[in-house]
Design a protein around this motif. Sequence first.
Motif, PDB file in Angstrom:
ATOM      1  N   GLU A  80      31.750  76.985   0.802  1.00  0.00           N
ATOM      2  CA  GLU A  80      32.815  76.544  -0.108  1.00  0.00           C
ATOM      3  C   GLU A  80      33.005  75.038  -0.002  1.00  0.00           C
ATOM      4  O   GLU A  80      32.782  74.441   1.063  1.00  0.00           O
ATOM      5  CB  GLU A  80      34.143  77.235   0.240  1.00  0.00           C
ATOM      6  CG  GLU A  80      34.093  78.746   0.219  1.00  0.00           C
ATOM      7  CD  GLU A  80      34.010  79.338  -1.170  1.00  0.00           C
ATOM      8  OE1 GLU A  80      34.522  78.718  -2.128  1.00  0.00           O
ATOM      9  OE2 GLU A  80      33.438  80.434  -1.307  1.00  0.00           O
ATOM     10  N   TRP A  81      33.440  74.448  -1.108  1.00  0.00           N
ATOM     11  CA  TRP A  81      33.683  73.010  -1.163  1.00  0.00           C
ATOM     12  C   TRP A  81      34.864  72.773  -2.093  1.00  0.00           C
ATOM     13  O   TRP A  81      34.872  73.257  -3.217  1.00  0.00           O
ATOM     14  CB  TRP A  81      32.452  72.296  -1.708  1.00  0.00           C
ATOM     15  CG  TRP A  81      32.580  70.810  -1.705  1.00  0.00           C
ATOM     16  CD1 TRP A  81      33.223  70.039  -2.640  1.00  0.00           C
ATOM     17  CD2 TRP A  81      32.079  69.913  -0.733  1.00  0.00           C
ATOM     18  NE1 TRP A  81      33.141  68.722  -2.304  1.00  0.00           N
ATOM     19  CE2 TRP A  81      32.441  68.615  -1.129  1.00  0.00           C
ATOM     20  CE3 TRP A  81      31.350  70.074   0.440  1.00  0.00           C
ATOM     21  CZ2 TRP A  81      32.097  67.480  -0.398  1.00  0.00           C
ATOM     22  CZ3 TRP A  81      31.014  68.948   1.158  1.00  0.00           C
ATOM     23  CH2 TRP A  81      31.382  67.672   0.743  1.00  0.00           C
ATOM     24  N   ILE A  82      35.857  72.051  -1.603  1.00  0.00           N
ATOM     25  CA  ILE A  82      36.992  71.663  -2.437  1.00  0.00           C
ATOM     26  C   ILE A  82      37.093  70.151  -2.432  1.00  0.00           C
ATOM     27  O   ILE A  82      37.044  69.522  -1.372  1.00  0.00           O
ATOM     28  CB  ILE A  82      38.302  72.291  -1.916  1.00  0.00           C
ATOM     29  CG1 ILE A  82      38.316  73.796  -2.217  1.00  0.00           C
ATOM     30  CG2 ILE A  82      39.527  71.596  -2.523  1.00  0.00           C
ATOM     31  CD1 ILE A  82      39.530  74.538  -1.700  1.00  0.00           C
ATOM     32  N   LEU A  96      39.091  70.699  -7.336  1.00  0.00           N
ATOM     33  CA  LEU A  96      37.873  71.262  -7.907  1.00  0.00           C
ATOM     34  C   LEU A  96      37.239  72.080  -6.791  1.00  0.00           C
ATOM     35  O   LEU A  96      37.046  71.579  -5.683  1.00  0.00           O
ATOM     36  CB  LEU A  96      36.936  70.151  -8.371  1.00  0.00           C
ATOM     37  CG  LEU A  96      35.661  70.589  -9.088  1.00  0.00           C
ATOM     38  CD1 LEU A  96      36.008  71.272 -10.411  1.00  0.00           C
ATOM     39  CD2 LEU A  96      34.749  69.395  -9.322  1.00  0.00           C
ATOM     40  N   HIS A  97      36.917  73.361  -7.063  1.00  0.00           N
ATOM     41  CA  HIS A  97      36.463  74.293  -6.031  1.00  0.00           C
ATOM     42  C   HIS A  97      35.135  74.902  -6.445  1.00  0.00           C
ATOM     43  O   HIS A  97      35.023  75.495  -7.509  1.00  0.00           O
ATOM     44  CB  HIS A  97      37.523  75.387  -5.862  1.00  0.00           C
ATOM     45  CG  HIS A  97      37.275  76.311  -4.728  1.00  0.00           C
ATOM     46  ND1 HIS A  97      38.265  77.087  -4.201  1.00  0.00           N
ATOM     47  CD2 HIS A  97      36.163  76.621  -4.015  1.00  0.00           C
ATOM     48  CE1 HIS A  97      37.787  77.821  -3.212  1.00  0.00           C
ATOM     49  NE2 HIS A  97      36.502  77.564  -3.094  1.00  0.00           N
ATOM     50  N   GLY A  98      34.142  74.739  -5.584  1.00  0.00           N
ATOM     51  CA  GLY A  98      32.829  75.332  -5.836  1.00  0.00           C
ATOM     52  C   GLY A  98      32.131  75.650  -4.530  1.00  0.00           C
ATOM     53  O   GLY A  98      32.727  75.583  -3.454  1.00  0.00           O
ATOM     54  N   GLU A  99      30.849  75.966  -4.637  1.00  0.00           N
ATOM     55  CA  GLU A  99      30.076  76.271  -3.444  1.00  0.00           C
ATOM     56  C   GLU A  99      29.557  75.006  -2.759  1.00  0.00           C
ATOM     57  O   GLU A  99      29.204  75.044  -1.590  1.00  0.00           O
ATOM     58  CB  GLU A  99      28.900  77.182  -3.799  1.00  0.00           C
ATOM     59  CG  GLU A  99      29.346  78.564  -4.250  1.00  0.00           C
ATOM     60  CD  GLU A  99      28.186  79.461  -4.632  1.00  0.00           C
ATOM     61  OE1 GLU A  99      27.012  79.019  -4.584  1.00  0.00           O
ATOM     62  OE2 GLU A  99      28.447  80.621  -4.981  1.00  0.00           O
ATOM     63  N   ARG A 101      29.382  70.289  -3.351  1.00  0.00           N
ATOM     64  CA  ARG A 101      29.936  69.122  -4.050  1.00  0.00           C
ATOM     65  C   ARG A 101      29.527  69.082  -5.520  1.00  0.00           C
ATOM     66  O   ARG A 101      30.323  68.737  -6.376  1.00  0.00           O
ATOM     67  CB  ARG A 101      29.483  67.844  -3.343  1.00  0.00           C
ATOM     68  CG  ARG A 101      29.961  66.574  -4.032  1.00  0.00           C
ATOM     69  CD  ARG A 101      29.368  65.312  -3.431  1.00  0.00           C
ATOM     70  NE  ARG A 101      29.663  65.154  -2.030  1.00  0.00           N
ATOM     71  CZ  ARG A 101      30.741  64.533  -1.548  1.00  0.00           C
ATOM     72  NH1 ARG A 101      31.633  64.025  -2.370  1.00  0.00           N
ATOM     73  NH2 ARG A 101      30.917  64.414  -0.246  1.00  0.00           N
ATOM     74  N   ASP A 103      28.377  71.654  -7.507  1.00  0.00           N
ATOM     75  CA  ASP A 103      28.273  72.985  -8.092  1.00  0.00           C
ATOM     76  C   ASP A 103      28.603  72.926  -9.585  1.00  0.00           C
ATOM     77  O   ASP A 103      29.727  72.594  -9.967  1.00  0.00           O
ATOM     78  CB  ASP A 103      29.236  73.933  -7.376  1.00  0.00           C
ATOM     79  CG  ASP A 103      29.145  75.369  -7.851  1.00  0.00           C
ATOM     80  OD1 ASP A 103      28.470  75.640  -8.873  1.00  0.00           O
ATOM     81  OD2 ASP A 103      29.762  76.231  -7.202  1.00  0.00           O
ATOM     82  N   ALA A 106      31.685  75.064 -10.619  1.00  0.00           N
ATOM     83  CA  ALA A 106      32.965  74.853  -9.935  1.00  0.00           C
ATOM     84  C   ALA A 106      34.112  75.057 -10.921  1.00  0.00           C
ATOM     85  O   ALA A 106      33.964  74.855 -12.128  1.00  0.00           O
ATOM     86  CB  ALA A 106      33.014  73.451  -9.348  1.00  0.00           C
ATOM     87  N   GLU A 108      38.472  74.519 -11.673  1.00  0.00           N
ATOM     88  CA  GLU A 108      39.616  73.657 -11.389  1.00  0.00           C
ATOM     89  C   GLU A 108      40.843  74.503 -11.113  1.00  0.00           C
ATOM     90  O   GLU A 108      41.072  75.499 -11.793  1.00  0.00           O
ATOM     91  CB  GLU A 108      39.895  72.736 -12.574  1.00  0.00           C
ATOM     92  CG  GLU A 108      38.755  71.782 -12.856  1.00  0.00           C
ATOM     93  CD  GLU A 108      39.045  70.837 -14.011  1.00  0.00           C
ATOM     94  OE1 GLU A 108      40.242  70.613 -14.311  1.00  0.00           O
ATOM     95  OE2 GLU A 108      38.084  70.347 -14.609  1.00  0.00           O
TER      96      GLU A 108
END
Length: 178
Positions: A80-82, A96-99, A101, A103, A106, A108
């Motif tokens: 995970e990456w936020i 912004l949230h994805g798997e 940087r 992604d 991702a 919002e």
Amino acid sequence: MTTTSSGADPDRTTADREIVISRAIGAPRELVFEAFTQVRHLSRWWGPEGFTTTTRSFEFRVGGAWDFVMHGPDGTDYQEWITWREIVPPQRIALLHGESRDDPNAFESVLAFEPDGEETRIVMRTVFRTKELRDEAVEKYHAVEGGEQTLSNLAAYVAELTRNDTAHHETTPKGAES
């Protein structure tokens, strides 16, 4: 499965791409906001039931990132990456949230922390790039249930903090010693 709070209608341009989850939390909004802003708190409650979180790096500032792994109860690890996009203490956080940087899928999220008497109403509005990505998150990853469980974990954690703080400040009245 869009859920709205405060009687507000969802934005018609994003309604088919969003999930909105809301919950009242029995604590002042400054404390609820703090639980989202410090990794020592996040690692104690973040994620659905049965999940744990390992943080690789954390920098809570606009443009900063939280790089972490969520460990599912079945042993599956989710990278995970936020990236924090907006921070307005103690009212609002946009991210912004994805798997990873970069992604492309991702999503919002905007978290609003609204005072509600002695409680705080947190409203988590998540918008996906497409309706299909939203539907996949709901059907495959159980995003609605997971979001509700995550906010439930937050509520339980904040209640524990509040109880511990109250217990820590209680003293035996003078003369009451036996």
